[in-house]
Write an enzyme that holds these catalytic residues in place. Sequence first.
Site, mmCIF file in Angstrom:
data_model
loop_
_atom_site.group_PDB
_atom_site.id
_atom_site.type_symbol
_atom_site.label_atom_id
_atom_site.label_comp_id
_atom_site.label_asym_id
_atom_site.label_seq_id
_atom_site.Cartn_x
_atom_site.Cartn_y
_atom_site.Cartn_z
ATOM 1 N N ASN A 160 0.791 -1.231 0.000
ATOM 2 C CA ASN A 160 0.000 0.000 0.000
ATOM 3 C C ASN A 160 0.825 1.284 0.000
ATOM 4 O O ASN A 160 0.338 2.335 -0.393
ATOM 5 C CB ASN A 160 -1.003 0.002 1.167
ATOM 6 C CG ASN A 160 -0.348 -0.166 2.516
ATOM 7 O OD1 ASN A 160 0.776 -0.625 2.637
ATOM 8 N ND2 ASN A 160 -1.061 0.199 3.568
ATOM 9 N N LYS A 167 12.641 -7.617 0.284
ATOM 10 C CA LYS A 167 11.680 -8.406 -0.472
ATOM 11 C C LYS A 167 10.411 -7.566 -0.580
ATOM 12 O O LYS A 167 9.651 -7.457 0.375
ATOM 13 C CB LYS A 167 11.405 -9.731 0.243
ATOM 14 C CG LYS A 167 10.639 -10.759 -0.606
ATOM 15 C CD LYS A 167 9.158 -10.510 -0.631
ATOM 16 C CE LYS A 167 8.436 -11.512 -1.547
ATOM 17 N NZ LYS A 167 7.042 -11.094 -1.810
ATOM 18 N N PRO A 168 10.157 -6.922 -1.740
ATOM 19 C CA PRO A 168 8.935 -6.133 -1.907
ATOM 20 C C PRO A 168 7.741 -7.037 -2.178
ATOM 21 O O PRO A 168 7.910 -8.214 -2.518
ATOM 22 C CB PRO A 168 9.243 -5.251 -3.121
ATOM 23 C CG PRO A 168 10.182 -6.080 -3.934
ATOM 24 C CD PRO A 168 11.000 -6.884 -2.950
ATOM 25 N N GLU A 221 -10.362 -4.724 11.040
ATOM 26 C CA GLU A 221 -9.848 -3.680 10.158
ATOM 27 C C GLU A 221 -10.465 -3.839 8.774
ATOM 28 O O GLU A 221 -10.360 -4.903 8.159
ATOM 29 C CB GLU A 221 -8.326 -3.781 10.078
ATOM 30 C CG GLU A 221 -7.666 -2.667 9.298
ATOM 31 C CD GLU A 221 -6.146 -2.787 9.309
ATOM 32 O OE1 GLU A 221 -5.468 -1.752 9.185
ATOM 33 O OE2 GLU A 221 -5.639 -3.920 9.430
ATOM 34 N N GLU A 248 5.778 -3.623 12.247
ATOM 35 C CA GLU A 248 4.701 -2.630 12.187
ATOM 36 C C GLU A 248 3.515 -3.366 11.591
ATOM 37 O O GLU A 248 3.482 -3.663 10.407
ATOM 38 C CB GLU A 248 5.115 -1.424 11.345
ATOM 39 C CG GLU A 248 4.170 -0.243 11.485
ATOM 40 C CD GLU A 248 3.302 -0.046 10.259
ATOM 41 O OE1 GLU A 248 2.088 -0.327 10.374
ATOM 42 O OE2 GLU A 248 3.813 0.380 9.213
ATOM 43 N N LEU A 249 2.524 -3.662 12.462
ATOM 44 C CA LEU A 249 1.477 -4.606 12.103
ATOM 45 C C LEU A 249 0.118 -3.932 11.941
ATOM 46 O O LEU A 249 0.031 -2.729 11.763
ATOM 47 C CB LEU A 249 1.437 -5.719 13.156
ATOM 48 C CG LEU A 249 2.783 -6.417 13.402
ATOM 49 C CD1 LEU A 249 2.665 -7.466 14.494
ATOM 50 C CD2 LEU A 249 3.339 -7.032 12.122
ATOM 51 N N GLY A 309 3.202 -5.237 7.800
ATOM 52 C CA GLY A 309 2.157 -6.068 7.229
ATOM 53 C C GLY A 309 1.161 -6.490 8.289
ATOM 54 O O GLY A 309 1.001 -5.822 9.314
ATOM 55 N N SER A 310 0.516 -7.599 8.061
ATOM 56 C CA SER A 310 -0.561 -8.033 8.947
ATOM 57 C C SER A 310 -0.018 -8.600 10.252
ATOM 58 O O SER A 310 1.097 -9.119 10.317
ATOM 59 C CB SER A 310 -1.416 -9.092 8.247
ATOM 60 O OG SER A 310 -0.708 -10.319 8.157
ATOM 61 N N CYS A 352 -2.670 1.478 7.108
ATOM 62 C CA CYS A 352 -2.692 0.830 8.420
ATOM 63 C C CYS A 352 -3.102 1.793 9.531
ATOM 64 O O CYS A 352 -3.533 1.348 10.601
ATOM 65 C CB CYS A 352 -1.331 0.224 8.736
ATOM 66 S SG CYS A 352 0.029 1.386 8.578
#
Length: 474
Positions: free
Chosen positions: A148, A171-172, A378, A246-247, A224-225, A280
């Site tokens: 995102n 790793k994108p 979410e 960072e979740l 990510g999640s 997020c």
Amino acid sequence: MEKFHYINGDWVGQDLEKLEVNNPATGDVVGTVPIGGKSETKKAIDAAHKAFPEWSSLTAYERSSYLKKLHSLMLEHEDELAELMTIEMGKPLHESKGEVAYSASFVEWFAEEGKRVYGRTIPPHKEKRMMEVRKQPVGVVGAITPWNFPAAMIARKLAPALAAGCTFVVKPPSATPLTAVRLVELCEEAGIPKGVVNLVTGKSSEVAGELMSNPHVRKITFTGSTEVGKKLMEQSAETVKNISLELGGHAPIIVLDDADIDKAVDGVIASKFRNGGQTCICGNRVYVQEKIYDDFISKFVNKAKELQVGNGLEEGTDIGPMIDKDGYDKVEKHVQNAISQGAECVLGGEGYEENGCYFYRPTILKDVAPGMLIMNEETFGPVAPIQKVSTDDEAIKFANQTPFGLAAYVFSESVRRGNHVVNGLDYGIVGWNDGVPSAAQAPFGGMKQSGIGREGGHEGIEAYLETKYVSIGL
């Protein structure tokens, strides 16, 4: 647009099977990248490991000069990067330009912050003794980034890692790798030495698996999640890696009855509908005090009506496509669940499919109740559910009823009441009369199940440093 892996200063992977990258607004194939796995990732890690001694031995000023060159190149190529970002992930072009500037601000900030990595001396407890604390880079960093914010989430990790003296393997995401590759091309153009920055695209399980298991990788940084973050925590235990996460978030917005309603509406619009709600830290549930409830909703609806949905490259677009059908289906599920349980849809409430691409109109639900799905998960879409509350403490209670704690927002013109709410919120980031609080100079990260560690600010470089205590007998 064919792109490749970047390993030890070479563009490789031409012989590998290719992954197609699609424009989510049109369905067109806009590029390809190699599908790498364990072998390619190991080569990238080995290159970073080999480059680490020389890179870490440079002075902070020398590393800063490389980052300053990268910063200049990012701004020089702002339009190109922004268009590429919009093509591969859909956000409106003006938002993409804002993200490029935001990304570059991290590179600029950490180019200077690297010069402020200080140790200290400690008063000794014995004669003829010196006691020192030194800081040194943690080593090879493995970064796994989300779709995102294709540029910002890399820059926010890459810049402090390099400034601290670490080397880097990224790793994108498979959905948006093209922006990542272009950023690494700019790293090469900035003259960053071979092996310092490496990029591998491909199967998440194989690439991430090697990053997690390889003992040369001393730090993992992931955005990510929460579900995936927990798995990475488990995998990091085998080699006891330093880890930053960072979740997920489930951000509440509290609008007190002393708020400037126009200011609050603008702030909620900025928070909720930026990137189509696919952020997020975007507001996911809104709590408005009963005294101003109807007035707020009326003004909010009138303002949100102005937002235009469409292709992010088209002028006037405010909300681009959903990233994929799964994202669209989740939004639809949340909206229909709320309506079926008594919420009233006062704007939007529907989306549409066009050439295999998915769009959802800005949606506002009122009279939402705590038990509805949308107030407990979410949404990641352009939907604002609004619940009426009576007191400040009731709003705080509802806001904290979640395992997440990334970002929260409060709108109040009272210093006393605003501070009371801020102090009561269990969140790592709070925007007080501010719907967009992120900045390179400020720490970014969450409490509870929203993560570990902080990015940005002074804290952002500390995450890439080890602390070494030295006791010297004289």
